[in-house]
Design a protein around this motif. Structure first.
Motif, PDB file in Angstrom:
ATOM      1  N   ASN A  87      -2.389  27.262 -24.225  1.00  0.00           N
ATOM      2  CA  ASN A  87      -3.562  26.733 -23.530  1.00  0.00           C
ATOM      3  C   ASN A  87      -4.154  25.541 -24.290  1.00  0.00           C
ATOM      4  O   ASN A  87      -4.335  24.459 -23.723  1.00  0.00           O
ATOM      5  N   ASN A  88      -4.454  25.737 -25.560  1.00  0.00           N
ATOM      6  CA  ASN A  88      -5.159  24.710 -26.314  1.00  0.00           C
ATOM      7  C   ASN A  88      -4.308  23.474 -26.576  1.00  0.00           C
ATOM      8  O   ASN A  88      -4.803  22.344 -26.509  1.00  0.00           O
ATOM      9  N   SER A  89      -3.019  23.665 -26.857  1.00  0.00           N
ATOM     10  CA  SER A  89      -2.158  22.497 -27.068  1.00  0.00           C
ATOM     11  C   SER A  89      -2.000  21.718 -25.761  1.00  0.00           C
ATOM     12  O   SER A  89      -1.988  20.486 -25.775  1.00  0.00           O
ATOM     13  N   SER A  90      -1.913  22.418 -24.650  1.00  0.00           N
ATOM     14  CA  SER A  90      -1.803  21.737 -23.352  1.00  0.00           C
ATOM     15  C   SER A  90      -3.007  20.840 -23.103  1.00  0.00           C
ATOM     16  O   SER A  90      -2.877  19.697 -22.670  1.00  0.00           O
ATOM     17  N   LYS A 121       8.158  18.598 -26.891  1.00  0.00           N
ATOM     18  CA  LYS A 121       8.698  19.922 -26.553  1.00  0.00           C
ATOM     19  C   LYS A 121       7.914  20.566 -25.397  1.00  0.00           C
ATOM     20  O   LYS A 121       8.500  21.156 -24.491  1.00  0.00           O
ATOM     21  N   LEU A 122       6.586  20.432 -25.421  1.00  0.00           N
ATOM     22  CA  LEU A 122       5.761  21.026 -24.363  1.00  0.00           C
ATOM     23  C   LEU A 122       5.981  20.302 -23.029  1.00  0.00           C
ATOM     24  O   LEU A 122       6.098  20.936 -21.987  1.00  0.00           O
ATOM     25  N   GLN A 123       6.060  18.987 -23.077  1.00  0.00           N
ATOM     26  CA  GLN A 123       6.297  18.225 -21.846  1.00  0.00           C
ATOM     27  C   GLN A 123       7.661  18.553 -21.253  1.00  0.00           C
ATOM     28  O   GLN A 123       7.800  18.663 -20.037  1.00  0.00           O
ATOM     29  N   GLU A 124       8.663  18.736 -22.110  1.00  0.00           N
ATOM     30  CA  GLU A 124       9.989  19.122 -21.619  1.00  0.00           C
ATOM     31  C   GLU A 124       9.929  20.496 -20.957  1.00  0.00           C
ATOM     32  O   GLU A 124      10.549  20.725 -19.919  1.00  0.00           O
ATOM     33  N   SER A 125       9.165  21.406 -21.550  1.00  0.00           N
ATOM     34  CA  SER A 125       9.021  22.748 -20.989  1.00  0.00           C
ATOM     35  C   SER A 125       8.335  22.701 -19.623  1.00  0.00           C
ATOM     36  O   SER A 125       8.751  23.383 -18.690  1.00  0.00           O
ATOM     37  N   TYR A 126       7.292  21.884 -19.500  1.00  0.00           N
ATOM     38  CA  TYR A 126       6.554  21.772 -18.250  1.00  0.00           C
ATOM     39  C   TYR A 126       7.271  20.887 -17.217  1.00  0.00           C
ATOM     40  O   TYR A 126       7.071  21.036 -16.025  1.00  0.00           O
ATOM     41  N   VAL A 138      -5.259  21.301 -12.016  1.00  0.00           N
ATOM     42  CA  VAL A 138      -3.810  21.103 -12.104  1.00  0.00           C
ATOM     43  C   VAL A 138      -3.293  21.622 -13.442  1.00  0.00           C
ATOM     44  O   VAL A 138      -2.272  22.318 -13.502  1.00  0.00           O
ATOM     45  N   LEU A 139      -3.997  21.304 -14.517  1.00  0.00           N
ATOM     46  CA  LEU A 139      -3.581  21.752 -15.843  1.00  0.00           C
ATOM     47  C   LEU A 139      -3.653  23.272 -15.956  1.00  0.00           C
ATOM     48  O   LEU A 139      -2.735  23.910 -16.485  1.00  0.00           O
ATOM     49  N   THR A 140      -4.713  23.874 -15.446  1.00  0.00           N
ATOM     50  CA  THR A 140      -4.863  25.331 -15.493  1.00  0.00           C
ATOM     51  C   THR A 140      -3.722  26.015 -14.752  1.00  0.00           C
ATOM     52  O   THR A 140      -3.156  26.992 -15.249  1.00  0.00           O
ATOM     53  N   LYS A 141      -3.353  25.499 -13.598  1.00  0.00           N
ATOM     54  CA  LYS A 141      -2.239  26.082 -12.830  1.00  0.00           C
ATOM     55  C   LYS A 141      -0.931  25.952 -13.599  1.00  0.00           C
ATOM     56  O   LYS A 141      -0.134  26.900 -13.655  1.00  0.00           O
ATOM     57  N   LEU A 142      -0.702  24.816 -14.209  1.00  0.00           N
ATOM     58  CA  LEU A 142       0.503  24.585 -14.997  1.00  0.00           C
ATOM     59  C   LEU A 142       0.596  25.587 -16.151  1.00  0.00           C
ATOM     60  O   LEU A 142       1.644  26.190 -16.391  1.00  0.00           O
ATOM     61  N   ILE A 143      -0.515  25.797 -16.835  1.00  0.00           N
ATOM     62  CA  ILE A 143      -0.561  26.741 -17.960  1.00  0.00           C
ATOM     63  C   ILE A 143      -0.311  28.158 -17.459  1.00  0.00           C
ATOM     64  O   ILE A 143       0.496  28.898 -18.038  1.00  0.00           O
ATOM     65  N   GLN A 144      -1.003  28.556 -16.397  1.00  0.00           N
ATOM     66  CA  GLN A 144      -0.856  29.917 -15.868  1.00  0.00           C
ATOM     67  C   GLN A 144       0.566  30.184 -15.395  1.00  0.00           C
ATOM     68  O   GLN A 144       1.115  31.262 -15.652  1.00  0.00           O
ATOM     69  N   SER A 146       3.244  28.805 -16.495  1.00  0.00           N
ATOM     70  CA  SER A 146       4.081  28.889 -17.695  1.00  0.00           C
ATOM     71  C   SER A 146       3.920  30.232 -18.401  1.00  0.00           C
ATOM     72  O   SER A 146       4.896  30.814 -18.878  1.00  0.00           O
ATOM     73  N   LEU A 147       2.687  30.743 -18.449  1.00  0.00           N
ATOM     74  CA  LEU A 147       2.430  32.023 -19.126  1.00  0.00           C
ATOM     75  C   LEU A 147       3.111  33.201 -18.431  1.00  0.00           C
ATOM     76  O   LEU A 147       3.352  34.227 -19.066  1.00  0.00           O
ATOM     77  N   GLU A 148       3.433  33.046 -17.172  1.00  0.00           N
ATOM     78  CA  GLU A 148       4.107  34.120 -16.445  1.00  0.00           C
ATOM     79  C   GLU A 148       5.541  34.322 -16.919  1.00  0.00           C
ATOM     80  O   GLU A 148       6.105  35.400 -16.745  1.00  0.00           O
ATOM     81  N   ASP A 149       6.129  33.301 -17.534  1.00  0.00           N
ATOM     82  CA  ASP A 149       7.489  33.394 -18.059  1.00  0.00           C
ATOM     83  C   ASP A 149       7.415  33.632 -19.572  1.00  0.00           C
ATOM     84  O   ASP A 149       7.471  32.698 -20.375  1.00  0.00           O
ATOM     85  N   VAL A 150       7.283  34.890 -19.956  1.00  0.00           N
ATOM     86  CA  VAL A 150       7.085  35.270 -21.359  1.00  0.00           C
ATOM     87  C   VAL A 150       8.241  34.791 -22.228  1.00  0.00           C
ATOM     88  O   VAL A 150       8.034  34.313 -23.353  1.00  0.00           O
ATOM     89  N   GLN A 151       9.446  34.887 -21.735  1.00  0.00           N
ATOM     90  CA  GLN A 151      10.616  34.469 -22.507  1.00  0.00           C
ATOM     91  C   GLN A 151      10.551  32.971 -22.810  1.00  0.00           C
ATOM     92  O   GLN A 151      10.829  32.542 -23.924  1.00  0.00           O
ATOM     93  N   SER A 152      10.147  32.185 -21.827  1.00  0.00           N
ATOM     94  CA  SER A 152      10.032  30.748 -22.012  1.00  0.00           C
ATOM     95  C   SER A 152       8.943  30.399 -23.038  1.00  0.00           C
ATOM     96  O   SER A 152       9.129  29.529 -23.885  1.00  0.00           O
ATOM     97  N   VAL A 153       7.823  31.126 -22.975  1.00  0.00           N
ATOM     98  CA  VAL A 153       6.736  30.907 -23.938  1.00  0.00           C
ATOM     99  C   VAL A 153       7.208  31.244 -25.344  1.00  0.00           C
ATOM    100  O   VAL A 153       6.974  30.497 -26.302  1.00  0.00           O
TER     101      VAL A 153
END
Length: 158
Positions: A87-90, A121-126, A138-144, A146-153
């Motif tokens: 969240n904070n790095s995003s 690395k974060l931009q590549e992930s997103y 938009v940012l909150t949705k992107l973070i949420q 991403s958080l749903e994929d625990v393995q990716s996090v």
């Protein structure tokens, strides 16, 4: 010497931010700021997840790549460290134009857990350029999402 001036300034800015009305605060007012702007950096951090546990920061602006080290006293926190990092790095990468990396230190009763994440690395992930995001929604949705994929996090932060 300069590093030691940031701690008292951080505390003053933190206390000032605590007195403001949180509902009226718009983090995106700092969009386009630079990592060298201590006011923008501190005011952003004290309005992000885990702000009650924020204990200081260091700006690394002498040489590129530019970065930020954020310290937290996490001994009484119930928040998830990885969620806080994501969240904070995003937010920091979205708001600050020239920050290339952020390191988070969570002090948990004598043990310090550290997570370092880069903009690249974060931009590549997103799959998006974070500087192009112009809305907190938009940012909150992107973070949420991403958080749903625990393995990716876990992959991103390990």
């Amino acid at each position: 010497m300069i590093k030691f001036l940031f701690v008292p300034l951080s505390i003053i800015l933190f206390l000032t931010a605590c007195n403001s009305n949180e509902n009226d605060f718009d983090l995106f007012q700092y969009k386009g700021s630079y990592v060298g702007d201590i006011s923008a950096v501190v005011n952003s951090i004290v309005n992000l997840q885990g702000a009650n546990h924020f204990s200081g920061l260091e700006l690394h602006t002498k040489d590129e790549p530019y970065g930020i080290t954020v310290n937290y006293d996490w001994t009484e926190s119930q928040l998830d460290e990885k969620e806080t990092v994501l969240n904070n790095s995003s937010y920091l990468f979205t708001l600050l134009q020239n920050v290339d990396w952020v390191s988070f230190h969570f002090d948990t009763e004598g043990e310090v857990n550290e997570y370092k994440i880069t903009r690249k690395k974060l931009q590549e992930s997103y799959g998006v350029e974070l500087n192009d995001i112009d809305s907190e929604d938009v940012l909150t949705k992107l973070i949420q999402d991403s958080l749903e994929d625990v393995q990716s996090v876990n992959q991103l932060l390990n």
